[in-house]
Design an enzyme around this catalytic site. Sequence first.
Site, PDB file in Angstrom:
ATOM      1  N   HIS A  88       0.852  -1.186   0.000  1.00  0.00           N
ATOM      2  CA  HIS A  88       0.000   0.000   0.000  1.00  0.00           C
ATOM      3  C   HIS A  88       0.887   1.236   0.000  1.00  0.00           C
ATOM      4  CE1 HIS A  88      -3.911  -1.866   0.275  1.00  0.00           C
ATOM      5  NE2 HIS A  88      -3.502  -2.646   1.260  1.00  0.00           N
ATOM      6  N   TYR A  98       5.105   1.735  -0.431  1.00  0.00           N
ATOM      7  CA  TYR A  98       5.765   2.309  -1.611  1.00  0.00           C
ATOM      8  C   TYR A  98       6.530   3.573  -1.223  1.00  0.00           C
ATOM      9  CZ  TYR A  98       1.965  -0.598  -3.423  1.00  0.00           C
ATOM     10  OH  TYR A  98       1.074  -1.616  -3.650  1.00  0.00           O
ATOM     11  N   ASP A 106       0.193   6.748  -3.678  1.00  0.00           N
ATOM     12  CA  ASP A 106      -1.037   6.372  -4.372  1.00  0.00           C
ATOM     13  C   ASP A 106      -1.440   7.385  -5.431  1.00  0.00           C
ATOM     14  OD1 ASP A 106      -1.412   4.012  -3.052  1.00  0.00           O
ATOM     15  OD2 ASP A 106      -3.114   4.677  -1.841  1.00  0.00           O
TER      16      ASP A 106
END
Length: 382
Positions: free
Chosen positions: A122, A126, A152
């Site tokens: 998630h 990252y 994201d």
Amino acid sequence: MALAGVRVIELAGLAPAPFCGMILADFGAKVIRVDRTKVAMSLDTQARGKKSVAINLKTSEGVALLRKLCVQSDVVLEPYRKGVMEKLGLGPQELLKENPRLIYARLTGYGQSGSYASAAGHDINYLAMSGLLSRLGRSGEKPYAPLNLLADFAGGGLTCAMGIVLALLERTKSGKGQIIDASMVEGAAYVGSFVWKSRKIGMWDNSRGQNMLDSGAPFYDTYETSDGKYMAVGAIEPQFYRELIKGLELEAGDLPPQMSLNDWPELRRIFTERFASKTQADWSEIFDGTDACVTPVLSFDQVSSHPHNKERASFITDSSGDESPRPAPVLSVTPAEPCLSPDPAIGEHTAEVLEDYGFTSAEIDQMRAAGVVECNTVKAKL
């Protein structure tokens, strides 16, 4: 709009890919979200302007149908882990053979190669792998992930959208599509290029939370006001810092030098005490119209009513009364025209989309009867 005429097939996913698809839809692309069948509701909160088709990919007929949609489109946006589309026979190599102009965007956490390519993760993972998380947080505290924004959305959905637009531009020259390998690790790291490249000028020599731009400096931080709200201060340059001191009704001669790191704790104490003496509205009135770089920390409930945001119509309200940011940037000739209708229900546009792609009503009815697709037309409320 800038992307009018571009057809996008978006495989339903979470967060980053839907954001990418929404960007494309906001600027005029026709984005078709491909949902699974037998799903009660979509978790896609970024479905603005999209249409939904529901296809049963557990059937060979469903896979064949998706293949036809993909090869008749300009862009395929897929958010799955490495190898999922290949197992369906829908990998980029196969589809580009049928449509050499196709742009195939693969948005994943770790990219299509490397030892982590198939690993779950998630935003926080990252961000950690990008190196940036090690630099985020207050002094003496553990690294802090600022919501799931950097990997994201900035390094994932937004970067992927840029890649798609670049590929569309290049296609006007070569006539050929290409594969986009969008890794959120690399996207987040790229967004953080300033942090990486400014190390050589000493901007990050101190530990986390002790540098000028990471909450170490008292003139680049937030302060609580007397009514429990906050003000944001970014008075770095000397001329802006002088305006800050003036607004706080302090005497520069009574304060330590601005850039004396050893005195930063004392400066922070003074600023904290002073900001706590008035309300957010008081301080906003004092600093509005100055170059002190002091602004209120607005809540979601406050942003659209702030005079500046209101004047620019920076936030929009959809037909359900929900408020959200207006698409950015603003183009002078072909600005975004965000759809204000409710987000699509799963399979709401199945029949409409399939007809648009050349299928007859009889063929659609046959696929629906066989469980290959679902059509869930939403009735208009009178």
